[in-house]
Design an enzyme around this catalytic site. Structure first.
Site, PDB file in Angstrom:
ATOM      1  N   ARG A 149      -9.841   0.418   9.239  1.00 46.23           N
ATOM      2  CA  ARG A 149      -9.353  -0.941   9.412  1.00 46.23           C
ATOM      3  C   ARG A 149     -10.348  -1.834  10.135  1.00 46.23           C
ATOM      4  O   ARG A 149     -10.075  -3.006  10.340  1.00 46.23           O
ATOM      5  CB  ARG A 149      -8.078  -0.874  10.260  1.00 46.23           C
ATOM      6  CG  ARG A 149      -6.850  -1.394   9.573  1.00 46.23           C
ATOM      7  CD  ARG A 149      -5.700  -1.128  10.526  1.00 46.23           C
ATOM      8  NE  ARG A 149      -4.533  -1.828  10.162  1.00 46.23           N
ATOM      9  CZ  ARG A 149      -3.497  -1.272   9.520  1.00 46.23           C
ATOM     10  NH1 ARG A 149      -3.534  -0.025   9.140  1.00 46.23           N
ATOM     11  NH2 ARG A 149      -2.435  -1.987   9.275  1.00 46.23           N
TER      12      ARG A 149
ATOM     13  N   LYS B  61       0.835  -1.213   0.000  1.00 42.37           N
ATOM     14  CA  LYS B  61       0.000   0.000   0.000  1.00 42.37           C
ATOM     15  C   LYS B  61       0.869   1.262   0.000  1.00 42.37           C
ATOM     16  O   LYS B  61       0.623   2.192  -0.761  1.00 42.37           O
ATOM     17  CB  LYS B  61      -0.929   0.039   1.235  1.00 42.37           C
ATOM     18  CG  LYS B  61      -1.904  -1.124   1.308  1.00 42.37           C
ATOM     19  CD  LYS B  61      -2.789  -1.039   2.535  1.00 42.37           C
ATOM     20  CE  LYS B  61      -2.056  -1.100   3.855  1.00 42.37           C
ATOM     21  NZ  LYS B  61      -1.354  -2.378   4.123  1.00 42.37           N
TER      22      LYS B  61
ATOM     23  N   ARG C 178      11.619  -6.230   4.361  1.00 46.13           N
ATOM     24  CA  ARG C 178      11.515  -4.759   4.306  1.00 46.13           C
ATOM     25  C   ARG C 178      12.580  -4.114   5.201  1.00 46.13           C
ATOM     26  O   ARG C 178      12.829  -4.544   6.327  1.00 46.13           O
ATOM     27  CB  ARG C 178      10.132  -4.310   4.770  1.00 46.13           C
ATOM     28  CG  ARG C 178      10.033  -2.784   4.862  1.00 46.13           C
ATOM     29  CD  ARG C 178       8.622  -2.292   4.928  1.00 46.13           C
ATOM     30  NE  ARG C 178       7.860  -2.847   6.018  1.00 46.13           N
ATOM     31  CZ  ARG C 178       6.551  -2.677   6.165  1.00 46.13           C
ATOM     32  NH1 ARG C 178       5.871  -1.970   5.278  1.00 46.13           N
ATOM     33  NH2 ARG C 178       5.915  -3.214   7.174  1.00 46.13           N
TER      34      ARG C 178
ATOM     35  N   ARG D 288      11.429  -2.501  10.744  1.00 41.86           N
ATOM     36  CA  ARG D 288      10.360  -2.011  11.599  1.00 41.86           C
ATOM     37  C   ARG D 288      10.164  -2.986  12.748  1.00 41.86           C
ATOM     38  O   ARG D 288      10.190  -4.193  12.537  1.00 41.86           O
ATOM     39  CB  ARG D 288       9.052  -1.878  10.793  1.00 41.86           C
ATOM     40  CG  ARG D 288       8.742  -0.446  10.420  1.00 41.86           C
ATOM     41  CD  ARG D 288       7.603  -0.297   9.479  1.00 41.86           C
ATOM     42  NE  ARG D 288       6.350  -0.930   9.898  1.00 41.86           N
ATOM     43  CZ  ARG D 288       5.205  -0.799   9.229  1.00 41.86           C
ATOM     44  NH1 ARG D 288       5.172  -0.056   8.138  1.00 41.86           N
ATOM     45  NH2 ARG D 288       4.119  -1.403   9.630  1.00 41.86           N
TER      46      ARG D 288
ATOM     47  N   ARG E 270      -0.562  -9.479  13.018  1.00 44.77           N
ATOM     48  CA  ARG E 270      -1.093  -8.486  12.074  1.00 44.77           C
ATOM     49  C   ARG E 270      -1.940  -9.153  10.982  1.00 44.77           C
ATOM     50  O   ARG E 270      -2.988  -8.639  10.603  1.00 44.77           O
ATOM     51  CB  ARG E 270       0.062  -7.698  11.442  1.00 44.77           C
ATOM     52  CG  ARG E 270       0.727  -6.735  12.417  1.00 44.77           C
ATOM     53  CD  ARG E 270       2.111  -6.331  11.964  1.00 44.77           C
ATOM     54  NE  ARG E 270       2.102  -5.488  10.786  1.00 44.77           N
ATOM     55  CZ  ARG E 270       3.183  -5.247  10.049  1.00 44.77           C
ATOM     56  NH1 ARG E 270       4.347  -5.796  10.367  1.00 44.77           N
ATOM     57  NH2 ARG E 270       3.100  -4.450   9.002  1.00 44.77           N
TER      58      ARG E 270
END
Ligand code: AP5
Length: 250
Positions: A119, A41, A158, A191, A202
């Site tokens: 969300r 996203k 990431r 992160r 998540r």
């Protein structure tokens, strides 16, 4: 990739204004970006921002930015940061307070792309009411999808720049020098919520609380589903084609 639009007013909230307001756009898009963690996203938001001019407004980014400011123990923000670190959703009340405090960003002359909000169904219903009250409407809800194995591969690889917020991936989008930001030379980090335990939480939270939003927006005729596999540029083209197919010139 680094986010190029100025989102100072969104990140800092309160009375802050963006020192570099958006360039004039021929159409101010009002979009929601939906999709599981790691689907891309943020990556697509930046590409869309460069083409459409709309400002990416990420609720997760506001919570991350707040880490750099003193947070009172026991406050809603302290609780939000602990929930985020564990991969859990922040409470609707806290998220909605945050968004309502930034309502004027929804009137940005460049348009907006809500990334990571809403969300939950409660957040989506509250957003519907907020937009109606502000005489604003959504143009589309772009819903990206990808199998869980690929989401996990994207999240585990990431790396982010703690200074300029540029996002890399160790194999799919590596920096020129390993572990160093291309844009500002800062050492890249992972992160805290990209560890395996938090990622599992998540993904479960997405399936339970967020995936049902597709039906909410399908019923409103706003849902634009996009398959998110392949190169970012290919996904971006798919997105623009899908927006154009809604008979609105992009
Ligand atoms: P948030 O910051 O919104 O995170 P998220 O939704 O989990 O999404 P991510 O930022 O992890 O992924 P992304 O889809 O943007 O992927 P990206 O482009 O970086 O939220 C974080 C937390 O905040 C939540 O868990 C929650 O605790 C809290 N929160 C926030 N909003 C909330 C709300 N409304 N209610 C309650 N709680 C809330 O890409 C991922 C990686 O893949 C990158 O390395 C990238 O380089 C790579 N990549 C991207 N595209 C491709 C591609 N096409 N091919 C290969 N690699 C790719």
């Amino acid at each position: 990739m680094s986010v190029t639009t100025d989102r100072t007013a969104w990140i800092e909230g309160g009375c802050t204004v963006c020192p570099h307001p958006p360039a004039k756009v021929h159409r101010a898009w009002h979009l929601v970006l939906l999709g599981p963690p790691g689907v891309g996203k943020g990556t697509q938001a930046e590409l869309l921002a460069q083409t459409l001019g709309a400002c990416p407004l990420s609720t997760g980014e506001v919570f991350r930015a707040a880490r750099h400011h003193p947070v009172a123990p026991g406050s809603a923000m302290a609780a939000a940061q602990a929930q985020m670190q564990r991969g859990e959703l922040v409470t609707d009340e806290t998220v909605l307070d945050l968004v309502r405090e930034r309502t004027r960003c929804l009137h940005c002359s460049g348009g907006f792309m809500l990334d990571g909000f809403p969300r939950t169904l409660a957040q989506a219903t509250a957003l519907d009411a907020l937009l109606a009250r502000e005489s604003l409407t959504l143009d589309a809800v772009i819903s990206y999808d990808l199998p869980a194995a690929q989401l996990i591969a994207r999240l585990s690889g990431r790396r982010v720049c703690p200074k300029c917020k540029a996002v890399f991936h160790v194999t799919a989008h590596p920096p020129r020098a390993a572990g160093v930001c291309d844009q500002c030379g800062t050492a890249l980090v992972q992160r805290p919520d990209d560890n395996a335990t938090a990622v599992a939480v998540r993904l479960d939270a997405y399936a339970a609380a967020t995936a049902p939003l597709a039906q909410h927006y399908r019923a409103q005729g706003l849902l634009v589903p996009i398959v998110a596999d392949g190169e970012p540029a290919r996904i971006f083209s798919r997105t623009l084609e899908a927006l154009a197919a809604r008979s609105v010139p992009v």
